[in-house]
Design an enzyme around this catalytic site. Structure first.
Site: not given
Lengths: 329, 329
Positions: A184, A192, A262
């Site tokens: 991940k 990110n 995010s």
């Protein structure tokens, strides 16, 4: 049907907890900021896999009200890892299993300081999901969850996979938890990281700028190498396939709209950044293993700096700062 | 006394041109934005080495008015390199020597597309200098100039050194021009780069943040290695001493106040960034030479991105962008 405590009812906790409740489980949510909206209008999920509403969602403000659970799904931001154990403890009996549905490296190890390692699981969501107004969640793309167990017991891992699959959630059992975490990170570190280091950009800007894209790919390759060194050091034979990871993750990202990570959402809204979980912990692990990760270090330095600036611990220059004092001569 | 045309009368052109005029040379400045102030009040320099004023400074708006010069000092921003030759040409006779007092790599080579290489020089200013109000320059620290000749002819280099030294300017003759350019990049790449990639920060923020400082040092080491590979490829025996460069440049930067690089000033004031001269050209040269420079590439990617954002060619996300459309259900 299981009794499930969802700790942290943001987009991820709300969405997956909502799916579990829809499947008939007794799901109780710890809801802090949006409690009033959840009580008044329930939980509403607009999902590409079908919208649903839970009008009588079980929302609580204090973890002591949730009662002992069979499963705790900890879906806090990784920035809240220091308080996670205290929020989980009131729901955790001797048989309770705890899954960290969180970003980054090191969350399960932190939980294992307080709860038995054999009861701790990790879950990684590959999903595009955003919060709307209070009590509303928008599930835009994907939705797959990858699961693992801190002691890599296949029978235990299967239990968590079964729980998610029973609720219609696509679930992958990773070769082991460490593998799943690093896999991940292969996406989270470059995308990110750059979304924040670039001052607030979506994935398309990264993909369409030749230099940013090359930087992202280089960083992804570093994550693969650090992850494989970590797997080797832990005695695992599982390895991430560098070319496959790069091809697959870029193809997936190409297929998305201009996705806002995010972390960039946190940046733009002035919320704490998951700098340590997503960048700091992997960088420190790579350093311990003497793997060269200059691009990961660059992203860590810049995201950590952005988070310190957000907290007011340093100031960015403005035109006012550049006005030299008038000479008195 | 020489007739000197200063093309580009910003802080650097104004300061060094002013010193040359004070020493008695016939210095004529091409002044564009601040012409009215220069004509009305002359050029005023507040310098740590002694303030001075040139009430009757020779300022012109059109390079054709300057006349043929013995020396052209081209002190334009490197972002104006495309127009430099056109501005210099009216002042350049067959005997005119041209010194690029500019940042970055490749300026002399660009000028040599239009003027004879044997007439072209490079000069690097190690100086903390800022523009104040129009017609006012603040010279804060240092002031040394390093000089070289495009064909590395020592007799020619000595002429430029003599010109500067005669005006009281500390002048160093570099082993060769290539060496001097890379030596200056050793500071500019990490500090100019990070001051912008960090969203607008001064040197103290970089020095006092353990991750940013390590990144700066790593980038500086990459510049040394790329520079040494470039020197070797050009048949030069001169080499930058990596440990000495790192020690010396960090010590110099520690001794400064919270210095704002020229590039961060450009960022904050919305002016073009010298991304290609300071970062892009060195990165491309390193790539040609197959030297690994991931930190330089990271800085180039981010500074280039910041410049594109400044030009409005891409947009940074704002809270407005994160408001999802209300559902119509």
């Amino acid at each position: 049907m299981a009794r499930i405590a969802v700790i942290g009812a943001g987009a991820v906790g709300g969405y997956y907890g909502g799916r579990l409740a829809l499947a008939g489980h007794d799901v109780r949510f710890l809801v802090r900021s949006d409690y009033a909206a959840w009580k008044a209008r329930g939980l509403r999920v607009f999902s590409k896999d079908g919208d649903f509403t839970l009008p009588d969602v079980q929302a609580f403000r204090d973890p002591a009200e949730l009662g002992t659970a069979d499963w705790v799904i900890c879906a806090l931001k990784a920035t809240a890892i220091d308080e996670a154990a205290d929020l989980i403890a009131p729901c955790a009996g001797p048989e309770t299993r705890i899954a960290a549905l969180m970003n980054g490296l090191g969350n399960e190890q932190r939980l294992a300081e307080r709860f038995p390692a054999r009861r701790i699981f990790g879950a990684m969501a590959f999903v595009c999901i955003n919060r709307g107004e209070p009590g509303v969640i928008h599930h835009l793309e994907y939705g797959r969850v990858s699961v693992g167990h801190l002691e890599d017991d296949p029978a235990e891992t299967a239990l968590l996979a079964e729980l998610f699959r029973g609720a219609g959630i696509e679930t992958v059992i990773a070769p082991n938890l460490r593998y799943a975490r690093w896999e991940k990170l292969c996406w989270n570190v470059p995308f990110n990281g750059l979304s924040v280091a670039g001052g607030g950009i979506g994935t398309r800007t990264i993909l369409e700028d030749r230099e940013l894209r090359a930087f992202a790919e280089g960083a992804m390759r570093e994550v693969v190498r650090a992850g494989n060194a970590d797997l080797a050091a832990a005695g695992s034979e599982a390895r991430l396939d560098e070319e496959d990871v790069v091809r697959r993750m870029f193809a997936q990202t190409e297929a998305m709209a201009d996705y806002r990570t995010s972390m960039v959402i946190d940046l733009v809204l002035g919320r704490p950044l998951e700098a340590e979980a997503i960048l700091g912990n992997p960088v420190r692990r790579a350093r311990e293993l003497a793997v060269q990760v200059p691009r990961m270090e660059a992203l860590y330095a810049l995201v950590r700096h952005a988070d310190l600036a957000r907290r007011g611990e340093r100031r960015l220059l403005t035109p006012e700062d550049l006005r030299l004092p008038e000479s008195v001569v």
